[in-house]
Each structure stands twice: as C-alpha cells, then as structure tokens.
Design an enzyme around this catalytic site. Structure first.
Site, PDB file in Angstrom:
ATOM      1  N   SER A 141       0.841  -1.192   0.000  1.00 28.23           N
ATOM      2  CA  SER A 141       0.000   0.000   0.000  1.00 28.23           C
ATOM      3  C   SER A 141       0.877   1.243   0.000  1.00 28.23           C
ATOM      4  O   SER A 141       1.960   1.251   0.578  1.00 28.23           O
ATOM      5  CB  SER A 141      -0.905   0.022   1.239  1.00 28.23           C
ATOM      6  OG  SER A 141      -1.817  -1.029   1.187  1.00 28.23           O
ATOM      7  N   GLN A 142       0.391   2.294  -0.645  1.00 27.67           N
ATOM      8  CA  GLN A 142       1.130   3.548  -0.680  1.00 27.67           C
ATOM      9  C   GLN A 142       0.687   4.436   0.473  1.00 27.67           C
ATOM     10  O   GLN A 142      -0.491   4.523   0.791  1.00 27.67           O
ATOM     11  CB  GLN A 142       0.905   4.261  -2.012  1.00 27.67           C
ATOM     12  CG  GLN A 142       1.468   3.504  -3.197  1.00 27.67           C
ATOM     13  CD  GLN A 142       1.240   4.252  -4.502  1.00 27.67           C
ATOM     14  OE1 GLN A 142       0.310   5.026  -4.623  1.00 27.67           O
ATOM     15  NE2 GLN A 142       2.113   4.015  -5.461  1.00 27.67           N
ATOM     16  N   LYS A 189      -1.224  10.547  -9.115  1.00 27.68           N
ATOM     17  CA  LYS A 189      -1.601   9.218  -8.656  1.00 27.68           C
ATOM     18  C   LYS A 189      -2.864   8.808  -9.409  1.00 27.68           C
ATOM     19  O   LYS A 189      -3.797   9.582  -9.534  1.00 27.68           O
ATOM     20  CB  LYS A 189      -1.883   9.212  -7.149  1.00 27.68           C
ATOM     21  CG  LYS A 189      -2.232   7.831  -6.628  1.00 27.68           C
ATOM     22  CD  LYS A 189      -2.597   7.861  -5.153  1.00 27.68           C
ATOM     23  CE  LYS A 189      -2.877   6.463  -4.641  1.00 27.68           C
ATOM     24  NZ  LYS A 189      -3.948   5.762  -5.340  1.00 27.68           N
ATOM     25  N   ARG A 234      -2.300  -7.034  -8.819  1.00 28.75           N
ATOM     26  CA  ARG A 234      -1.751  -6.783  -7.488  1.00 28.75           C
ATOM     27  C   ARG A 234      -1.917  -7.980  -6.559  1.00 28.75           C
ATOM     28  O   ARG A 234      -1.034  -8.299  -5.774  1.00 28.75           O
ATOM     29  CB  ARG A 234      -2.438  -5.558  -6.879  1.00 28.75           C
ATOM     30  CG  ARG A 234      -1.884  -5.191  -5.514  1.00 28.75           C
ATOM     31  CD  ARG A 234      -2.621  -4.009  -4.952  1.00 28.75           C
ATOM     32  NE  ARG A 234      -2.061  -3.610  -3.681  1.00 28.75           N
ATOM     33  CZ  ARG A 234      -2.629  -2.726  -2.874  1.00 28.75           C
ATOM     34  NH1 ARG A 234      -3.751  -2.154  -3.217  1.00 28.75           N
ATOM     35  NH2 ARG A 234      -2.074  -2.406  -1.733  1.00 28.75           N
ATOM     36  N   GLU A 293      -0.970   1.199 -13.874  1.00 28.88           N
ATOM     37  CA  GLU A 293      -2.370   1.076 -13.480  1.00 28.88           C
ATOM     38  C   GLU A 293      -3.214   0.803 -14.716  1.00 28.88           C
ATOM     39  O   GLU A 293      -2.991   1.391 -15.778  1.00 28.88           O
ATOM     40  CB  GLU A 293      -2.875   2.379 -12.836  1.00 28.88           C
ATOM     41  CG  GLU A 293      -2.204   2.741 -11.534  1.00 28.88           C
ATOM     42  CD  GLU A 293      -2.832   2.048 -10.340  1.00 28.88           C
ATOM     43  OE1 GLU A 293      -4.070   2.087 -10.182  1.00 28.88           O
ATOM     44  OE2 GLU A 293      -2.069   1.465  -9.551  1.00 28.88           O
TER      45      GLU A 293
END
Length: 199
Positions: A36-37, A63, A84, A118
């Site tokens: 996680s960011q 982002k 992910r 993404e």
C-alpha cells in the site's frame, strides 16, 4: 486513516493488503512488491516525506485510481502481466493485457525486469459503453480486466510510472531516467512535473 486513528495497534486492518484473486487465472509471484502507498495530507507530512531533500530536485506524478498491474519483460520481450493480488502474488492476466492500450510487446533494448502501472478505463469510454454495468470507471477497469475471455479489454489503458531491473547491478539512477526509459519504449506514462515548476 480513520481506522488507524480509532485502532492504531490493529495491524490486520491498517497494514495488510487485501487480495484480488479471481478463480480461473493462474497465480504468479511479483518482481516488484505491491504494498500500500502512504499518503501525505499536509505540508508538514510532505516535508517529512521529502526528508530534507532539495525540493527543486523532486519530480511528482499524478496518482492514478485504477487497478495495479506488473508487466514483466525478458530480454526486451513482454512475457507476463500480474495483478496486485495480495501484494506478493497476483493473477496472471497476460492474455488480457495483450489486448490493452499502452503496453509495449517488444522494447528497443534487451531489458529484463518489471514495469508497474495502473489499468484504467477512460471516462468517455465508460460513459459510452459501461455506465449501466459498473458503478464507476475504477470498478469497470477492475471487472473488465478479469474477464476470463478477455472481452472488453481493448477499451482499457495501461499507464505506467515505475520500473525495476531484475539484476541488482542495474538501476535507472533517477526517476527522470526511469520515465525517459518508459517514454522511449512506447509506454503510456503518468503525467509528471518537477516541483520547481510549481513554485
């Protein structure tokens, strides 16, 4: 953030990455760990994150709110795409990603490593094709990329922002070099600018 405030000692709720595994896809290990960011919501938090580095040297990228994907290359050839998953292991959706926009099948150099990005669905495409089927663009991108038959994947974009060599002896050196590598090899890249340009 609210959970951390209410129960800061609950590691399961605040640090564990949920899984996106889907039945029907093979599982594969990541080259780049997908954790996680963290977020910086105030100027003080941003100053702490930068950690005394000259801000004029920093480069920021937008982002993106899509579905994380890792693209693996061997000797410059695209070989695998992994979702992910739980951060360490994800679903192998290589065949679906081959239909998406923004993925380079053959690079200009014999790069061996991983590119991270993404999976996104443009809002205009969502409005025209999927508005009644999914709640929003993010949900649509996540759902479409996991179609077992790959239906609809041609509407999806992969936008990249990170890369890592498999060999520990090779590195990009700076984020600008990394972005140059992505752009020169035909990847769609998240919009960026230097912090000095914002002052």
């Amino acid at each position: 953030d609210e959970l951390k405030e209410l129960d800061p000692e609950n590691a399961l709720l605040t640090t564990e990455v949920g899984s996106d595994h889907t039945e029907g896809f093979k599982k594969a290990k990541h080259t780049i760990l997908m954790g996680s960011q963290s977020k910086a919501n105030t100027e003080a938090e941003m100053d702490k994150f930068v950690g005394g580095i000259d801000a004029s040297l920093c480069l920021g990228q937008y982002k993106m709110d899509g579905a994380s994907i890792e693209l693996n290359y061997k000797n410059g050839k695209f070989v695998q795409a992994i979702t992910r998953g739980d951060g360490e292991t994800g679903d192998d959706i290589t065949d679906n990603v081959k239909k998406m926009n923004g993925v380079t099948m053959k690079l200009t150099i014999p790069y061996t490593g991983a590119v991270r990005g993404e999976v996104l669905l443009p809002r205009s495409t969502y409005d025209a094709e999927f508005a009644g089927e999914y709640k929003n663009c993010r949900a649509a991108a996540n759902g479409i990329m996991k179609h077992l038959d790959g239906a609809g994947c041609e509407h999806l974009d992969v936008v990249c922002y990170d890369a890592q060599y498999l060999s520990e002896n090779e590195e990009f050196g700076t984020q600008q070099n990394l972005i140059n590598f992505l752009e020169q090899n035909g990847f769609k890249v998240a919009e960026y600018r230097f912090f000095k340009d914002l002052t």
